[in-house]
Design a protein around this motif. Structure first.
Motif, PDB file in Angstrom:
ATOM      1  N   PRO A  70      64.633 -63.965  38.826  1.00 19.03           N
ATOM      2  CA  PRO A  70      63.954 -62.855  38.154  1.00 19.03           C
ATOM      3  C   PRO A  70      62.657 -63.283  37.488  1.00 19.03           C
ATOM      4  O   PRO A  70      61.689 -62.519  37.455  1.00 19.03           O
ATOM      5  N   VAL A  71      62.645 -64.504  36.956  1.00 20.07           N
ATOM      6  CA  VAL A  71      61.424 -64.994  36.314  1.00 20.07           C
ATOM      7  C   VAL A  71      60.293 -65.094  37.341  1.00 20.07           C
ATOM      8  O   VAL A  71      59.128 -64.772  37.041  1.00 20.07           O
ATOM      9  N   ASP A  72      60.627 -65.499  38.568  1.00 21.73           N
ATOM     10  CA  ASP A  72      59.612 -65.580  39.616  1.00 21.73           C
ATOM     11  C   ASP A  72      59.003 -64.204  39.892  1.00 21.73           C
ATOM     12  O   ASP A  72      57.792 -64.071  40.105  1.00 21.73           O
ATOM     13  N   LEU A  73      59.842 -63.183  39.889  1.00 19.28           N
ATOM     14  CA  LEU A  73      59.338 -61.833  40.154  1.00 19.28           C
ATOM     15  C   LEU A  73      58.388 -61.383  39.043  1.00 19.28           C
ATOM     16  O   LEU A  73      57.334 -60.794  39.303  1.00 19.28           O
ATOM     17  N   VAL A  74      58.777 -61.639  37.790  1.00 24.53           N
ATOM     18  CA  VAL A  74      57.929 -61.245  36.656  1.00 24.53           C
ATOM     19  C   VAL A  74      56.601 -62.002  36.700  1.00 24.53           C
ATOM     20  O   VAL A  74      55.524 -61.422  36.485  1.00 24.53           O
ATOM     21  N   GLU A  75      56.637 -63.294  36.998  1.00 23.67           N
ATOM     22  CA  GLU A  75      55.405 -64.084  37.036  1.00 23.67           C
ATOM     23  C   GLU A  75      54.498 -63.631  38.172  1.00 23.67           C
ATOM     24  O   GLU A  75      53.266 -63.571  38.011  1.00 23.67           O
ATOM     25  N   ALA A  76      55.092 -63.264  39.305  1.00 23.62           N
ATOM     26  CA  ALA A  76      54.292 -62.781  40.425  1.00 23.62           C
ATOM     27  C   ALA A  76      53.592 -61.476  40.063  1.00 23.62           C
ATOM     28  O   ALA A  76      52.409 -61.271  40.378  1.00 23.62           O
ATOM     29  N   ALA A  77      54.300 -60.583  39.394  1.00 25.81           N
ATOM     30  CA  ALA A  77      53.692 -59.316  38.969  1.00 25.81           C
ATOM     31  C   ALA A  77      52.611 -59.555  37.920  1.00 25.81           C
ATOM     32  O   ALA A  77      51.578 -58.872  37.911  1.00 25.81           O
ATOM     33  N   SER A  78      52.841 -60.532  37.031  1.00 24.74           N
ATOM     34  CA  SER A  78      51.846 -60.854  36.000  1.00 24.74           C
ATOM     35  C   SER A  78      50.574 -61.403  36.631  1.00 24.74           C
ATOM     36  O   SER A  78      49.450 -61.035  36.243  1.00 24.74           O
TER      37      SER A  78
END
Length: 488
Positions: A466-474
Motif C-alpha cells: 500500500p505504501v508503494d501505491l501512495v508514493e506512486a500517486a504522490s
C-alpha cells in the motif's frame, strides 16, 4: 455540498422514528391506565337528575330475599314514584321467572317511562309477555383485571342482534337521544358528594315515606345495594368493589353528560409520527419535554371530553429521543474515522480501507488519486478560517460529482484529498483523474489564485505494498504540480 454527519443520520433516523411511532400508535391507540388516573383525579359529578333507590339490608330484612318477595312491592314503589313526579324509573332487578300475580303489574310494567332489566346475551325476556315497558340489557364492560372502565349503549344477544343497554333505555325514557352502538364509552367516575341526595331505601319508597321534592323530575334507578350483593370481583377505577346498580347509575349519568370524543387511529398515528420526528429534529433533551407535554395535555383535553392517548404520544417522543441518542453513539464511535467538516473519512479511515481492499487487488485493481490545493493557506490568512471551510466544502463537492459508484473519498490532509478507486482499469483511473482535474481547474475564491493538482496511480507489478501505491500517486501529483507551475 456534503452534509454534516449529524444531518445525514437525521435523514435516516427521522423516517425511522416516524415509522416506529406510527406502529406504536396502531398497537396502543388507547391508554386505559392513563384514563383511570384522569378519571380518578378529575372525577365528574353524578348528574343530579339521577336518584338511586337502594334495596338495602333493611329492605331485605323486611321483605326477605329479592326473588321470594311479592312483586306487588314494585308496583307500590312505582305508584309512589309516579305520584312524586319521577321522569323515568329503571328497575335493575332481573324479573325473568314467572310469579303469582304478575298480571297485576301489567299496567305498572307497561308504561313508557319504566325500564326493565334483562340478562346479558339474551333478547327481550321477561316473566310476563304482557309487560310492554321498554327493556335494556343490564351489562357493563369488565376488563381482564376486573375493573369496569367502559359501557355500551347496546350489546349483542345470542343471535348477534344489538339489544339496547339498560342505561341507554333509561336515558331515552327520560327524553335523551342516544344511538345504539356497541362501541365502548367511558364510564365516568363520580367521587362521593356529601351535598348529594343519599341513596333512598326501597322500603321507604314502598311505604310512601319519601319527600316528593327529592323525586320530582328525576330519573330513578331501583337496584340492589345491600352488603354482599355487589358484583363479585368487579371494581371501579378506584379499585373499590361497587354494587352493579351504582355503576349503572354512573352509566346513566355519563349518557346525560357530553360524550367523550375518541381520536381516530389514523390521527393518533399521525400525531405520534410528527412528535417522534420533531424530537429527532429538535435533538438534545427536547424529546423529554415533548413527552412530558403530551402527558400533561391529556388532562385539559379530558376536561374538554377528548380522550388523548398521552402515554402513546409520550412514548413516541421517547422513541425520537432514543434515536437521537443512537445517532450520538454512532457519531462518537466513528468520530476517530471521519472528518467533521466534509463528512469524508480521515487519513486513518483511508489506511484501513486500503488495507482491507489490498488482498483482492489482483482481481479488483485499485486506483488512487491524490488531490492537492495550492493557495488554501492564503485564503485562511486573508479571509479567515470560515472562508477556508467554505472553500474545502466546495472542493469536496466537486470531487464528489466526479467519483464513480463504489469509490471512496478521504480527507488526506488540511488541503489534500484522496480518492480510492475500486476495480479501476488504467483507462478508468486516467479518466477519473482527468475529470477531477478539469472540475478543479475552475475553482477560485474571490480574488485569490488557487491551483489544484491531481496525481494518479494504480496497482500493478511494480506496486507491492500500500505504501508503494501512495508514493506512486504522490510522485504523480508532484509531477503534475511541477508541470503546471512551469507552464505558468
Amino acid at each position: 455540498m456534503p452534509r454534516s454527519a449529524e444531518r445525514s443520520l437525521a435523514l435516516i433516523t427521522a423516517p425511522v422514528a416516524a415509522l416506529l411511532a406510527a406502529l406504536l400508535a396502531l398497537l396502543m391507540p388507547a391508554n386505559p391506565r392513563l384514563g383511570d388516573a384522569l378519571n380518578r383525579a378529575l372525577p365528574s359529578e353524578t348528574d343530579r337528575r339521577v336518584v338511586l333507590v337502594g334495596i338495602d339490608d333493611a329492605s331485605l330484612r323486611d321483605y326477605g330475599r329479592v326473588g321470594t318477595w311479592p312483586r306487588e312491592l314494585y308496583g307500590q314503589a312505582l305508584g309512589t314514584l309516579e305520584q312524586a313526579g319521577a321522569t323515568a324509573v329503571g328497575i335493575d332487578v332481573l324479573l325473568t321467572d314467572p310469579s303469582q300475580n304478575d298480571e297485576r303489574l301489567k299496567d305498572a310494567f307497561s308504561r313508557a317511562n319504566v325500564v326493565l332489566a334483562t340478562a346479558p346475551g339474551e333478547s327481550t325476556l321477561l316473566a310476563s309477555p304482557e309487560w310492554r315497558s321498554p327493556t335494556g340489557v343490564s351489562a357493563l364492560n369488565v376488563s381482564g383485571d376486573g375493573i369496569v372502565r367502559t359501557f355500551q349503549t347496546a350489546y349483542p344477544d345470542a343471535a348477534g342482534t344489538l339489544q339496547p343497554s339498560f342505561a341507554r333505555q333509561l336515558a331515552v325514557a327520560a327524553g335523551r337521544h342516544v344511538d345504539l352502538s356497541d362501541q365502548p364509552r367511558v364510564l365516568r367516575y363520580a367521587a362521593p358528594d356529601r351535598d348529594r341526595l343519599p341513596v333512598i331505601p326501597f322500603r321507604d319508597v314502598v311505604n310512601g315515606n319519601v319527600r316528593y321534592g327529592d323525586i320530582q323530575g328525576k330519573i330513578v334507578l331501583i337496584g340492589l345495594t345491600a352488603s354482599g350483593t355487589g358484583v363479585g370481583g368487579v371494581r371501579d377505577v378506584t379499585g373499590q368493589t361497587v354494587p352493579g346498580t351504582e355503576l349503572q347509575l354512573r352509566a346513566v349519568s355519563s349518557l346525560l353528560s357530553a360524550p367523550f370524543t375518541t381520536l381516530p387511529t389514523w390521527l393518533i398515528a399521525l400525531l405520534s409520527a410528527v412528535i417522534a420526528v420533531t424530537a429527532v429534529l429538535a435533538r438534545g433533551l427536547w424529546g423529554f419535554a415533548l413527552a412530558m407535554a403530551a402527558l400533561l395535555a391529556a388532562a385539559p383535553l379530558w376536561l374538554g371530553n377528548i380522550l388523548l392517548p398521552g402515554v402513546t404520544l409520550s412514548l413516541a417522543a421517547i422513541i425520537g429521543t432514543a434515536l437521537v441518542a443512537a445517532e450520538r453513539w454512532w457519531n462518537l464511535r466513528t468520530l476517530a474515522l471521519r472528518d467533521p467538516l466534509t463528512g469524508f473519512g480521515n487519513r486513518v479511515a483511508f489506511t484501513r480501507a486500503l488495507e482491507q481492499r489490498w488482498a483482492t487487488r489482483q482481481t479488483r485493481p485499485l486506483g488512487l488519486l491524490l488531490v492537492d490545493l495550492s493557495g488554501f493557506r492564503k485564503v485562511n490568512e486573508v479571509y479567515g478560517p470560515h472562508a477556508g471551510d467554505e472553500l474545502l466544502r466546495d472542493l469536496s463537492g466537486r470531487i464528489m460529482q466526479q467519483k464513480r459508484r463504489g469509490d471512496l473519498i478521504f480527507r488526506w490532509g488540511p488541503d489534500e484529498f484522496a480518492v480510492l478507486l475500486d476495480q479501476a482499469s488504467a483507462h478508468e483511473t486516467a479518466d477519473v483523474a482527468r475529470r477531477v482535474q478539469e472540475s478543479l481547474d475552475r475553482i477560485s475564491y474571490r480574488d485569490l489564485p488557487l491551483r489544484a493538482s491531481v496525481g494518479a496511480a494504480r496497482t500493478g507489478e511494480d506496486i507491492q505494498t500500500p505504501v508503494d501505491l501512495v508514493e506512486a500517486a504522490s510522485r504523480s501529483r508532484y509531477r503534475v504540480k511541477y508541470q503546471r507551475e512551469q507552464r505558468g
